[in-house]
Scaffold this motif. Structure first.
Motif, PDB file in Angstrom:
ATOM      1  N   ARG A  93       0.994  -1.156  -0.068  1.00 32.85           N
ATOM      2  CA  ARG A  93      -0.047   0.029  -0.067  1.00 32.85           C
ATOM      3  C   ARG A  93       0.855   1.317  -0.175  1.00 32.85           C
ATOM      4  NH1 ARG A  93      -3.011  -1.493   5.536  1.00 32.85           N
ATOM      5  NH2 ARG A  93      -0.652  -1.586   5.903  1.00 32.85           N
ATOM      6  N   GLY A  95       1.397   5.196  -0.861  1.00 32.58           N
ATOM      7  CA  GLY A  95       1.024   6.791  -0.801  1.00 32.58           C
ATOM      8  C   GLY A  95       1.892   7.713  -1.485  1.00 32.58           C
ATOM      9  N   ASP A  98       0.204  14.453  -4.122  1.00 32.12           N
ATOM     10  CA  ASP A  98      -0.024  14.289  -5.584  1.00 32.12           C
ATOM     11  C   ASP A  98       0.765  15.104  -6.420  1.00 32.12           C
ATOM     12  OD1 ASP A  98      -0.685  16.999  -4.450  1.00 32.12           O
ATOM     13  OD2 ASP A  98      -2.804  16.957  -5.028  1.00 32.12           O
ATOM     14  N   THR A 124      -2.394   5.240  -3.364  1.00 33.39           N
ATOM     15  CA  THR A 124      -3.036   6.420  -2.920  1.00 33.39           C
ATOM     16  C   THR A 124      -2.449   7.753  -3.069  1.00 33.39           C
ATOM     17  OG1 THR A 124      -3.945   4.908  -1.208  1.00 33.39           O
ATOM     18  CG2 THR A 124      -4.002   7.261  -0.871  1.00 33.39           C
ATOM     19  N   VAL A 125      -2.918   8.805  -3.841  1.00 28.82           N
ATOM     20  CA  VAL A 125      -2.433   9.903  -4.138  1.00 28.82           C
ATOM     21  C   VAL A 125      -3.276  11.211  -3.331  1.00 28.82           C
ATOM     22  CG1 VAL A 125      -1.825  11.667  -5.795  1.00 28.82           C
ATOM     23  CG2 VAL A 125      -1.447   9.198  -6.265  1.00 28.82           C
ATOM     24  N   THR A 126      -2.521  11.759  -2.453  1.00 29.36           N
ATOM     25  CA  THR A 126      -3.534  12.891  -1.663  1.00 29.36           C
ATOM     26  C   THR A 126      -2.321  13.826  -1.183  1.00 29.36           C
ATOM     27  OG1 THR A 126      -5.243  13.279  -0.010  1.00 29.36           O
ATOM     28  CG2 THR A 126      -3.561  11.392   0.423  1.00 29.36           C
ATOM     29  N   LEU A 131      -1.620  11.620   4.094  1.00 30.41           N
ATOM     30  CA  LEU A 131      -0.686  10.389   4.069  1.00 30.41           C
ATOM     31  C   LEU A 131      -0.004   9.783   5.189  1.00 30.41           C
ATOM     32  CD1 LEU A 131       0.806  10.990   0.384  1.00 30.41           C
ATOM     33  CD2 LEU A 131      -1.074   9.369   0.866  1.00 30.41           C
ATOM     34  N   ARG A 134      -2.398   8.435   7.688  1.00 31.88           N
ATOM     35  CA  ARG A 134      -2.874   6.887   7.101  1.00 31.88           C
ATOM     36  C   ARG A 134      -1.805   5.946   7.285  1.00 31.88           C
ATOM     37  NH1 ARG A 134      -6.205   7.853   1.546  1.00 31.88           N
ATOM     38  NH2 ARG A 134      -8.013   9.211   2.446  1.00 31.88           N
ATOM     39  N   LEU A 140      -1.274   2.300   5.263  1.00 32.48           N
ATOM     40  CA  LEU A 140      -0.188   2.308   4.208  1.00 32.48           C
ATOM     41  C   LEU A 140       0.862   1.949   4.763  1.00 32.48           C
ATOM     42  CD1 LEU A 140      -0.939   6.058   3.032  1.00 32.48           C
ATOM     43  CD2 LEU A 140      -1.684   3.973   1.809  1.00 32.48           C
ATOM     44  N   VAL A 143       5.198   5.813   2.158  1.00 32.28           N
ATOM     45  CA  VAL A 143       4.490   7.040   1.585  1.00 32.28           C
ATOM     46  C   VAL A 143       5.768   7.876   1.165  1.00 32.28           C
ATOM     47  CG1 VAL A 143       2.662   7.158   2.860  1.00 32.28           C
ATOM     48  CG2 VAL A 143       4.725   8.228   3.922  1.00 32.28           C
TER      49      VAL A 143
END
Length: 297
Positions: A93, A95, A98, A124-126, A131, A134, A140, A143
């Motif tokens: 997982r 991240g 973005d 996951t892109v944020t 991140l 999470r 995740l 990251v």
């Protein structure tokens, strides 16, 4: 039944309709091209090409073979990639902030998936702060984020300079609030922008507040304000604003990798090594002086 070498040669002839061009494309001799096509026709038991001294054309069977050849070679390449990759399995997982996902990262992830086809990569892109939350919540495994130098807790991939960006020629009036495009909180770039503006005694007004990088870029392209961005990631149609615009310096930012200590080590280290091994772009050169233009409003 059908040799992949013969299929690749046939597709080269089918795409160029020339034995000479196919030979040049494949780096083999023209007689070899002819031999490969002949053997494929023998294996198929059908004529695939109509050729004379002036032109080459596909028969109906040749059109059908071209479709089959593409499917066969795609499956062949997928199988070769699978069995030449590692036997590493599991779920990873991952991240990414973005704006960091805009540049070299897609190519890195594509190469990683080809090398480790048995790892189920979930992306996951944020924003960075989201991140990190999470990651701490065990949602995740790894990251790729931005951190302030001196506060870095992850493994540094590289350091970049934060810059103000806008349309080429953007100016801001010293006696008016800075029109600011920003992410919603929490955001590293938002925190930085508000801090340096407050420290320099400059007022601001938020003209766009968005959750993602595409919103920031769209607003900047519309000319409704200025935004904060890593210098190496500034799109070609926008500009890092020069010092003559009069905005305060923003300082540096670290691009870092932060892993979850509760996650399986092997896949995390494999992706970490892949990202660290990439020649991510260095600092941008100082931007040229901007031509006069109407102030952003």
């Amino acid at each position: 039944m059908f040799d992949p070498v013969h299929l690749r040669t046939f597709l080269a002839v089918a795409s160029t309709l020339s034995f000479t061009q196919a030979a040049q494309q494949l780096g083999i001799s023209q007689p070899s091209v002819s031999q490969h096509v002949r053997r494929l026709e023998e294996a198929a038991g059908r004529q695939l090409l109509l050729r004379d001294t002036r032109a080459t054309a596909l028969t109906d069977n040749g059109e059908a073979m071209a479709g089959f050849a593409r499917s066969i070679l795609a499956a062949h390449d997928e199988a070769a990639s699978y069995f030449t990759g590692t036997a590493m399995r599991g779920r990873l997982r991952f991240g990414a902030a973005d704006d960091l996902a805009l540049a070299q990262l897609p190519a890195v992830l594509r190469a990683f998936r080809q090398l480790h086809p048995r790892i189920n990569l979930e992306l996951t892109v944020t924003q960075t702060r989201t991140l990190m939350r999470r990651l701490e919540a065990n949602q995740l495994d790894l990251v790729f984020i931005k951190e302030f130098p001196g506060e870095t807790v992850g493994r540094v991939v590289r350091r970049d300079r934060l810059v103000w960006i806008g349309l080429p020629g953007t100016q801001v009036r010293p006696d008016e609030p800075i029109p600011l495009i920003t992410y919603t909180a929490p955001s590293v770039s938002r925190v930085t922008a508000l801090r340096v503006l407050a420290e320099s005694g400059r007022s601001w007004k938020i003209t766009c507040k968005t959750l993602e990088v595409n919103g920031v870029l769209a607003a900047a392209r519309a000319g409704i304000g200025v935004a904060v961005f890593p210098s190496s990631l500034v799109p070609a149609d926008l500009q890092a604003l020069p010092a003559s615009v009069g905005l305060p310096e923003l300082g540096d930012i670290d691009f870092t990798l932060l892993s979850n200590p509760r996650s399986p080590v092997e896949p995390v280290e494999a992706l970490t090594s892949a990202i660290l091994g990439q020649p991510f772009a260095g600092r941008s050169a100082p931007p040229p002086p901007a031509a006069p233009a109407p102030a952003a409003t």
